[in-house]
Scaffold this motif. Structure first.
Motif, PDB file in Angstrom:
ATOM      1  N   ILE A  30     -13.367   1.158 -14.966  1.00 16.91           N
ATOM      2  CA  ILE A  30     -13.671   0.847 -16.357  1.00 16.91           C
ATOM      3  C   ILE A  30     -12.697   1.534 -17.300  1.00 16.91           C
ATOM      4  CG2 ILE A  30     -15.377   1.195 -18.199  1.00 16.91           C
ATOM      5  CD1 ILE A  30     -17.543   0.813 -16.120  1.00 16.91           C
ATOM      6  N   THR A  31     -12.433   2.817 -17.063  1.00 15.75           N
ATOM      7  CA  THR A  31     -11.668   3.598 -18.027  1.00 15.75           C
ATOM      8  C   THR A  31     -10.173   3.431 -17.899  1.00 15.75           C
ATOM      9  OG1 THR A  31     -11.725   5.508 -16.533  1.00 15.75           O
ATOM     10  CG2 THR A  31     -13.490   5.337 -18.173  1.00 15.75           C
ATOM     11  N   THR A  32      -9.675   2.982 -16.751  1.00 19.72           N
ATOM     12  CA  THR A  32      -8.229   2.874 -16.596  1.00 19.72           C
ATOM     13  C   THR A  32      -7.735   1.452 -16.728  1.00 19.72           C
ATOM     14  OG1 THR A  32      -8.377   2.633 -14.191  1.00 19.72           O
ATOM     15  CG2 THR A  32      -8.191   4.875 -15.070  1.00 19.72           C
ATOM     16  N   LEU A  81      -5.949 -16.339 -27.736  1.00 16.94           N
ATOM     17  CA  LEU A  81      -5.347 -15.132 -28.281  1.00 16.94           C
ATOM     18  C   LEU A  81      -4.049 -14.796 -27.566  1.00 16.94           C
ATOM     19  CD1 LEU A  81      -8.516 -12.843 -28.481  1.00 16.94           C
ATOM     20  CD2 LEU A  81      -7.431 -14.057 -30.384  1.00 16.94           C
ATOM     21  N   PHE A  82      -3.102 -14.290 -28.323  1.00 19.26           N
ATOM     22  CA  PHE A  82      -1.883 -13.704 -27.774  1.00 19.26           C
ATOM     23  C   PHE A  82      -1.991 -12.198 -27.967  1.00 19.26           C
ATOM     24  CE2 PHE A  82       2.545 -12.188 -28.638  1.00 19.26           C
ATOM     25  CZ  PHE A  82       2.988 -12.268 -27.321  1.00 19.26           C
ATOM     26  N   ASN A  83      -1.990 -11.447 -26.869  1.00 17.42           N
ATOM     27  CA  ASN A  83      -2.172 -10.003 -26.915  1.00 17.42           C
ATOM     28  C   ASN A  83      -0.810  -9.326 -27.106  1.00 17.42           C
ATOM     29  OD1 ASN A  83      -4.996 -10.311 -26.328  1.00 17.42           O
ATOM     30  ND2 ASN A  83      -4.390 -10.745 -24.212  1.00 17.42           N
ATOM     31  N   ILE A  84      -0.483  -9.031 -28.346  1.00 19.50           N
ATOM     32  CA  ILE A  84       0.818  -8.443 -28.664  1.00 19.50           C
ATOM     33  C   ILE A  84       0.969  -7.086 -27.992  1.00 19.50           C
ATOM     34  CG2 ILE A  84       2.296  -7.633 -30.540  1.00 19.50           C
ATOM     35  CD1 ILE A  84       0.823  -9.588 -32.374  1.00 19.50           C
ATOM     36  N   THR A  85      -0.062  -6.274 -28.093  1.00 14.16           N
ATOM     37  CA  THR A  85      -0.135  -4.984 -27.418  1.00 14.16           C
ATOM     38  C   THR A  85      -1.525  -4.878 -26.804  1.00 14.16           C
ATOM     39  OG1 THR A  85      -1.057  -3.699 -29.252  1.00 14.16           O
ATOM     40  CG2 THR A  85       1.352  -4.039 -29.245  1.00 14.16           C
ATOM     41  N   PRO A  86      -1.796  -3.848 -26.008  1.00 17.21           N
ATOM     42  CA  PRO A  86      -3.156  -3.687 -25.490  1.00 17.21           C
ATOM     43  C   PRO A  86      -4.216  -3.537 -26.578  1.00 17.21           C
ATOM     44  CG  PRO A  86      -1.631  -2.380 -24.205  1.00 17.21           C
ATOM     45  CD  PRO A  86      -0.852  -2.903 -25.373  1.00 17.21           C
ATOM     46  N   GLY A 128      -8.871   1.511 -28.271  1.00 15.08           N
ATOM     47  CA  GLY A 128      -8.720   1.949 -26.894  1.00 15.08           C
ATOM     48  C   GLY A 128      -8.141   0.864 -26.014  1.00 15.08           C
ATOM     49  N   GLU A 129      -7.852   1.229 -24.755  1.00 16.66           N
ATOM     50  CA  GLU A 129      -7.237   0.302 -23.814  1.00 16.66           C
ATOM     51  C   GLU A 129      -8.045   0.165 -22.532  1.00 16.66           C
ATOM     52  OE1 GLU A 129      -3.077   1.060 -23.181  1.00 16.66           O
ATOM     53  OE2 GLU A 129      -2.805   1.839 -25.213  1.00 16.66           O
ATOM     54  N   SER A 130      -9.251   0.681 -22.490  1.00 14.01           N
ATOM     55  CA  SER A 130     -10.081   0.574 -21.299  1.00 14.01           C
ATOM     56  C   SER A 130     -10.750  -0.789 -21.252  1.00 14.01           C
ATOM     57  CB  SER A 130     -11.142   1.675 -21.284  1.00 14.01           C
ATOM     58  OG  SER A 130     -12.029   1.499 -22.363  1.00 14.01           O
ATOM     59  N   ARG A 131     -11.482  -1.067 -20.188  1.00 14.53           N
ATOM     60  CA  ARG A 131     -12.197  -2.342 -20.078  1.00 14.53           C
ATOM     61  C   ARG A 131     -13.249  -2.464 -21.176  1.00 14.53           C
ATOM     62  NH1 ARG A 131     -12.822  -5.919 -15.932  1.00 14.53           N
ATOM     63  NH2 ARG A 131     -11.838  -4.492 -14.462  1.00 14.53           N
ATOM     64  N   LEU A 132     -13.888  -1.360 -21.539  1.00 14.35           N
ATOM     65  CA  LEU A 132     -14.894  -1.348 -22.588  1.00 14.35           C
ATOM     66  C   LEU A 132     -14.212  -0.950 -23.892  1.00 14.35           C
ATOM     67  CD1 LEU A 132     -17.825  -1.470 -23.536  1.00 14.35           C
ATOM     68  CD2 LEU A 132     -18.068   0.923 -22.839  1.00 14.35           C
ATOM     69  N   ARG A 133     -14.007  -1.950 -24.789  1.00 12.09           N
ATOM     70  CA  ARG A 133     -13.235  -1.700 -25.999  1.00 12.09           C
ATOM     71  C   ARG A 133     -13.968  -2.235 -27.228  1.00 12.09           C
ATOM     72  NH1 ARG A 133      -9.883  -4.371 -22.735  1.00 12.09           N
ATOM     73  NH2 ARG A 133      -9.777  -6.157 -24.135  1.00 12.09           N
ATOM     74  N   PRO A 134     -14.470  -1.351 -28.109  1.00 12.94           N
ATOM     75  CA  PRO A 134     -14.938  -1.834 -29.409  1.00 12.94           C
ATOM     76  C   PRO A 134     -13.746  -2.399 -30.191  1.00 12.94           C
ATOM     77  CG  PRO A 134     -15.703   0.404 -28.975  1.00 12.94           C
ATOM     78  CD  PRO A 134     -14.670   0.086 -27.943  1.00 12.94           C
ATOM     79  N   TYR A 135     -14.009  -3.380 -31.047  1.00 12.65           N
ATOM     80  CA  TYR A 135     -12.915  -3.944 -31.824  1.00 12.65           C
ATOM     81  C   TYR A 135     -13.408  -4.440 -33.175  1.00 12.65           C
ATOM     82  CZ  TYR A 135     -14.584  -8.674 -30.779  1.00 12.65           C
ATOM     83  OH  TYR A 135     -15.352  -9.823 -30.713  1.00 12.65           O
ATOM     84  N   PHE A 195     -16.981  -7.738 -35.961  1.00 17.61           N
ATOM     85  CA  PHE A 195     -17.081  -6.493 -35.204  1.00 17.61           C
ATOM     86  C   PHE A 195     -17.674  -6.814 -33.843  1.00 17.61           C
ATOM     87  CE2 PHE A 195     -19.659  -2.958 -33.631  1.00 17.61           C
ATOM     88  CZ  PHE A 195     -18.682  -1.971 -33.518  1.00 17.61           C
ATOM     89  N   GLY A 196     -17.104  -6.246 -32.782  1.00 14.99           N
ATOM     90  CA  GLY A 196     -17.614  -6.547 -31.454  1.00 14.99           C
ATOM     91  C   GLY A 196     -17.235  -5.514 -30.423  1.00 14.99           C
ATOM     92  N   VAL A 197     -17.636  -5.803 -29.197  1.00 14.02           N
ATOM     93  CA  VAL A 197     -17.310  -4.972 -28.035  1.00 14.02           C
ATOM     94  C   VAL A 197     -16.797  -5.883 -26.935  1.00 14.02           C
ATOM     95  CG1 VAL A 197     -18.142  -3.316 -26.340  1.00 14.02           C
ATOM     96  CG2 VAL A 197     -19.098  -3.304 -28.650  1.00 14.02           C
ATOM     97  N   ASN A 198     -15.624  -5.564 -26.421  1.00 16.77           N
ATOM     98  CA  ASN A 198     -14.999  -6.361 -25.362  1.00 16.77           C
ATOM     99  C   ASN A 198     -15.204  -5.664 -24.025  1.00 16.77           C
ATOM    100  OD1 ASN A 198     -13.276  -7.838 -23.681  1.00 16.77           O
ATOM    101  ND2 ASN A 198     -11.852  -8.230 -25.359  1.00 16.77           N
ATOM    102  N   PHE A 199     -15.771  -6.389 -23.059  1.00 17.91           N
ATOM    103  CA  PHE A 199     -16.028  -5.841 -21.735  1.00 17.91           C
ATOM    104  C   PHE A 199     -15.041  -6.372 -20.698  1.00 17.91           C
ATOM    105  CE2 PHE A 199     -19.952  -5.666 -24.082  1.00 17.91           C
ATOM    106  CZ  PHE A 199     -20.486  -4.420 -23.768  1.00 17.91           C
ATOM    107  N   GLY A 200     -13.963  -7.006 -21.143  1.00 15.50           N
ATOM    108  CA  GLY A 200     -12.981  -7.557 -20.220  1.00 15.50           C
ATOM    109  C   GLY A 200     -13.171  -9.057 -20.069  1.00 15.50           C
ATOM    110  N   TRP A 201     -14.077  -9.462 -19.187  1.00 17.40           N
ATOM    111  CA  TRP A 201     -14.278 -10.892 -18.949  1.00 17.40           C
ATOM    112  C   TRP A 201     -15.278 -11.514 -19.917  1.00 17.40           C
ATOM    113  CZ3 TRP A 201     -19.074 -12.820 -17.520  1.00 17.40           C
ATOM    114  CH2 TRP A 201     -20.015 -11.874 -17.089  1.00 17.40           C
ATOM    115  N   PHE A 202     -15.960 -10.702 -20.740  1.00 13.11           N
ATOM    116  CA  PHE A 202     -16.796 -11.256 -21.793  1.00 13.11           C
ATOM    117  C   PHE A 202     -16.878 -10.241 -22.932  1.00 13.11           C
ATOM    118  CE2 PHE A 202     -19.969  -8.566 -19.924  1.00 13.11           C
ATOM    119  CZ  PHE A 202     -20.913  -8.320 -20.914  1.00 13.11           C
ATOM    120  N   SER A 203     -17.305 -10.721 -24.106  1.00  8.61           N
ATOM    121  CA  SER A 203     -17.440  -9.859 -25.272  1.00  8.61           C
ATOM    122  C   SER A 203     -18.662 -10.255 -26.079  1.00  8.61           C
ATOM    123  CB  SER A 203     -16.179  -9.912 -26.146  1.00  8.61           C
ATOM    124  OG  SER A 203     -15.929 -11.236 -26.577  1.00  8.61           O
ATOM    125  N   LEU A 204     -19.188  -9.314 -26.836  1.00 14.44           N
ATOM    126  CA  LEU A 204     -20.303  -9.520 -27.746  1.00 14.44           C
ATOM    127  C   LEU A 204     -19.819  -9.218 -29.154  1.00 14.44           C
ATOM    128  CD1 LEU A 204     -23.110  -7.653 -25.740  1.00 14.44           C
ATOM    129  CD2 LEU A 204     -22.634 -10.116 -25.757  1.00 14.44           C
TER     130      LEU A 204
END
Length: 199
Positions: free
Chosen positions: A15-17, A56-61, A103-110, A150-159
């Motif tokens: 998750i964190t890496t 989406l195009f991910n310019i940076t992580p 952040g750049e982990s799998r669990l990322r608020p955005y 405002f949301g939270v990204n879990f990698g393969w899905f987000s809320l």
């Protein structure tokens, strides 16, 4: 016990890496919307559903830009009137958007922000009059709208929670005169993501 601790450690590391090392993300999903219309003699409210698709195009992580298409359906009516006399109002929009991940982990608020073209088709309204029943039909109106997110990204899905602000939509008041009203929609939704193309 040691095996369990080792498995938990590997799961936590996964998750964190995990970095957002894919260049592109395609997402789709839906949720619920709480919609309001203000500006006429009678303010109207209603709950409905929504759907969306985005690229989406991910310019940076941490930083992504892209486009989104979505739609919302909700039966709007004054709180004092029977909603059975109102048809669903339809919203559709196509907008550009930018997202910033913390952040750049799998669990990322955005946080995010979108701006684009919104088309609104107010639902038909049945005016109950035994002598002269009237059905009001409204034309589709298009305007520019905005959407902080405002949301939270879990990698393969987000809320996410998104607040759509849609001003200057032309409708008719009780005297059948054209007026500009504002629509607002608080949207809660889930997005399923497909990430691809190695950075």
């Amino acid at each position: 016990m040691k095996k369990l601790i080792f498995i938990l450690f590997l799961s936590l590391m996964g998750i964190t890496t995990y970095a957002q090392d894919k260049l592109f993300t395609i997402g789709f999903g839906g949720g619920i919307s709480n919609v309001s219309e203000k500006g006429t003699d009678l303010d109207m409210y209603g709950l409905g559903g929504n759907y969306h698709a985005l690229a989406l195009f991910n310019i940076t992580p941490k930083l992504s830009i892209g486009a989104e298409y979505s739609g919302t359906y909700a039966v709007l009516a004054p709180e004092s009137l029977d909603k059975s006399n109102f048809e669903a109002t339809k919203f559709k929009h196509f907008s550009g958007k930018v997202l910033y991940n913390f952040g750049e982990s799998r669990l990322r608020p955005y946080i995010g922000f979108g701006v684009g073209s919104y088309s609104v088709t107010p639902g038909k309204m049945n005016i109950e009059d035994s002598n002269n029943p009237v059905v009001l039909t409204f034309n589709k109106s298009t305007t520019v709208g905005y959407a902080p997110e405002f949301g939270v990204n879990f990698g393969w899905f987000s809320l996410a929670a998104i607040y759509h602000i849609v001003p200057d939509v032309e409708v008719y008041n009780a005297d059948y005169k054209a007026v500009n009203v504002n629509y607002n929609s608080l949207e809660f939704r889930t997005t399923f993501n497909i990430n691809f193309a190695q950075r």
